[in-house]
Design an enzyme around this catalytic site. Structure first.
Site, mmCIF file in Angstrom:
data_model
loop_
_atom_site.group_PDB
_atom_site.id
_atom_site.type_symbol
_atom_site.label_atom_id
_atom_site.label_comp_id
_atom_site.label_asym_id
_atom_site.label_seq_id
_atom_site.Cartn_x
_atom_site.Cartn_y
_atom_site.Cartn_z
ATOM 1 N N LYS A 116 -15.022 5.616 3.593
ATOM 2 C CA LYS A 116 -13.851 5.172 3.501
ATOM 3 C C LYS A 116 -12.822 6.275 3.864
ATOM 4 C CE LYS A 116 -10.819 2.356 0.230
ATOM 5 N NZ LYS A 116 -10.868 1.683 -0.972
ATOM 6 N N SER B 68 -9.855 -2.925 -1.168
ATOM 7 C CA SER B 68 -9.298 -2.158 -0.004
ATOM 8 C C SER B 68 -10.432 -1.766 1.057
ATOM 9 C CB SER B 68 -8.316 -1.067 -0.330
ATOM 10 O OG SER B 68 -9.136 -0.244 -1.493
ATOM 11 N N SER C 232 -11.850 -2.699 -5.610
ATOM 12 C CA SER C 232 -11.955 -2.612 -3.881
ATOM 13 C C SER C 232 -13.341 -2.244 -3.434
ATOM 14 C CB SER C 232 -11.046 -1.445 -3.725
ATOM 15 O OG SER C 232 -9.631 -1.949 -3.452
HETATM 16 N N1 GLN Z 1 -6.522 -5.028 -4.890
HETATM 17 C C1 GLN Z 1 -6.341 -3.939 -5.951
HETATM 18 C C2 GLN Z 1 -4.910 -3.256 -5.614
HETATM 19 O O1 GLN Z 1 -4.506 -3.672 -4.724
HETATM 20 C C3 GLN Z 1 -7.515 -2.997 -6.192
HETATM 21 C C4 GLN Z 1 -7.252 -1.795 -5.169
HETATM 22 C C5 GLN Z 1 -8.408 -0.958 -5.274
HETATM 23 O O2 GLN Z 1 -9.435 -1.206 -5.995
HETATM 24 N N2 GLN Z 1 -8.270 0.310 -4.646
HETATM 25 O O3 GLN Z 1 -4.549 -2.501 -6.244
#
Ligand code: GLN
Length: 501
Positions: free
Chosen positions: A94, A169, A193
């Site tokens: 990532k 994400s 994520s």
């Molecule tokens: N979707 C969640 C957020 O927007 C989790 C994001 C993540 O785990 N980086 O915070």
């Protein structure tokens, strides 16, 4: 490209498909000299060149470096040298992981030109393993999102259906693995994520216990919840990667001294008598009916394997999302203060300092990031701190205690990973609250700091993958992976992948 699927098998001879191997299969092939690391790497690069324009998983491709690493491993194989488990296996990361000399954008315009000056601890460990690093993959901007649509470099598309999101994400990671553009990928999980995109893309994803894997050199979102973990094609692969990356790090004071074991060696064997808790709060309103059926089947499968299903309650679940969306923006507002147009990345180069801050951040950061910085700044300001941040921290303790009480009764907890399968691109971008609801089953896990796993559990009628989430108590990845492995061995879902030609 279509959501049709084929079942992968171990590659053989001339007709072999090198794009969908697991780490164990790839390692066996390399050692038996059935194929070389260079061939394996070229197969991944071929897929990337053919489909990345459409899928948009890779933001930076380090092709020359990857081929160099592959050929170095091939030389070691010819010389009969000892090889670590990840040697010669192509992977991606990532784009929040720092790799010296390589661009690291966090999916943000403000870092569009940022070249990292050092290796993250995880990056250094991969290099030590002689891993082949193909490049950096897309993410929601600074990992804020559930769909990989907030990236400044365009949305990533789901290889099972390109009109849909891959989740987020770590959507670039999940799409890359599902599409055969690398054997595994590293992502981050602050509120789901890793697990949610793994579920949307039909692969396995592990969020380890908070503090298991060093965060040094990985851009922070919310430091008290951020974790690093693998997305891969099998639970055994997750176990192998976890062993290679876990452990205490002098550069990250939050890493734990917990011993790192050979997790893969602990897989297998019966799960007869294992008590699996099913929390009623995870099956209410908002859960898609097709997902509910698939999770129900997964529960039946566990019963067949001899597990004992126990109904449990995690009563504070209903406050988890609100709690998360106070704590996370608060920590974001502090962590992202460093992107000021002076120290990193893109600068507006205005004449006075304040204007430079305002313009650099104004132009460089996207809407979701700004929204969270504003909420966090508000929640932390004098007069509001007690009402919001402090209160959220107290609720967080109650949520953690919910899990502690449950784990006195059961060894594993089972829930859906996400309330839906992959949704259409654009379907939720105008309504942040609907997007936040995607995380309803994953955020409590980060608030409690426990490990969570998503394993492929089925396909919807329209052929979209759905994952089941398994949870265990802190630092008990061993039992967590064992339960996931038992399920995987009894099912075929993990062997399916989208046809892309
Ligand atoms: N979707 C969640 C957020 O927007 C989790 C994001 C993540 O785990 N980086 O915070």
């Amino acid at each position: 490209m279509s959501p049709r699927r084929v079942t992968s098998g171990i590659a053989s001879s001339q007709t072999m498909n090198l794009n969908y191997l697991t780490i164990s299969e790839a390692t066996a092939g390399l050692r038996a000299k059935t194929f070389s690391s260079r061939e394996l790497t070229e197969a991944c690069l071929g897929k990337i060149k053919k489909h990345n324009q459409q899928i948009n998983a890779y933001l930076t491709l380090t092709e020359d470096l990857a081929l160099e690493q592959a050929m170095a491993v091939d030389k070691k194989i010819s010389a009969g040298e000892y090889l670590p488990i990840l040697a010669g296996i192509p992977c991606s990361l990532k784009d929040v992981f720092c790799q010296a000399g390589v661009r690291a954008t966090a999916g943000s315009k403000i870092l569009a030109n940022y070249i990292a000056s050092y290796d993250a601890t995880t990056m250094a460990k991969l290099k030590k393993q002689d891993a082949v690093i193909l490049g950096k993959v897309n993410t929601d901007e600074f990992t804020m999102g559930s769909s990989t649509e907030t990236s400044a470099f365009g949305a990533t598309r789901n290889p099972w259906d390109i009109t849909r999101v891959p989740g987020g994400s770590s959507g670039g990671s999940a799409a890359a693995v599902a599409a055969g553009m690398g054997v595994y990928s590293l992502g981050t999980d602050t509120g789901g994520s890793i697990r949610q995109p793994a579920s949307f893309c039909g692969i396995a994803g592990l969020k380890p216990t908070y503090g298991r894997i060093s965060r040094y050199g990985v851009m922070s979102m919310a430091s008290s919840l951020d974790t690093i973990g693998p997305l891969a094609r099998s639970v055994k692969d997750l176990a192998l990667i976890l062993e290679a990356l876990a452990g205490q790090d002098v550069n990250d004071a939050t890493t734990a001294s917990e011993p790192v074991i050979n997790f893969a060696a602990k897989l297998g064997g019966s799960i007869k008598g294992l008590k699996i808790g099913v929390p009623q709060e995870y099956f209410g309103q908002g859960l898609d009916s097709e997902v509910a059926v698939i999770i129900d089947e997964a529960i039946k499968q566990f019963k067949k394997l001899g597990a004992q299903i126990v109904k449990i309650s995690l009563p504070y679940t209903k406050y988890a999302l609100a709690c998360y969306y106070v704590i996370v923006p608060s920590e974001i507002s502090a962590n992202l203060a460093r992107y000021d147009g002076v120290r990193y990345g893109v600068s507006a180069k205005a004449n006075d300092l304040l204007t430079n801050y305002l313009q650099s951040r104004g132009q460089g950061l996207g809407d979701e990031v700004k929204r969270r910085i504003m909420i966090g700044t508000y929640a932390l300001s004098a007069g509001y701190y007690d009402a919001y941040y402090l209160k959220a921290q107290q609720v967080r303790t109650l949520i953690r205690q919910d899990f502690e009480a449950a784990f006195k009764q059961v060894g594993i907890i089972l829930t859906p990973t996400a309330p839906t399968s992959a949704f259409k691109i654009g379907a939720k971008t105008n309504d942040p609250l609907t997007m936040y609801l995607e995380d309803i089953y994953t955020v409590p896990v980060n608030l409690a700091g426990i490990p969570g796993l998503s394993v492929p559990a089925g396909l919807t009628k329209s052929g979209l993958p759905v994952g089941v989430q398994l949870l265990a108590r802190q630092f008990n990845e061993e039992d967590l992976l064992r339960a996931g492995y038992a399920f995987e061995q009894a099912t075929e879902w993990h062997k399916q992948h989208p046809i892309m030609d």
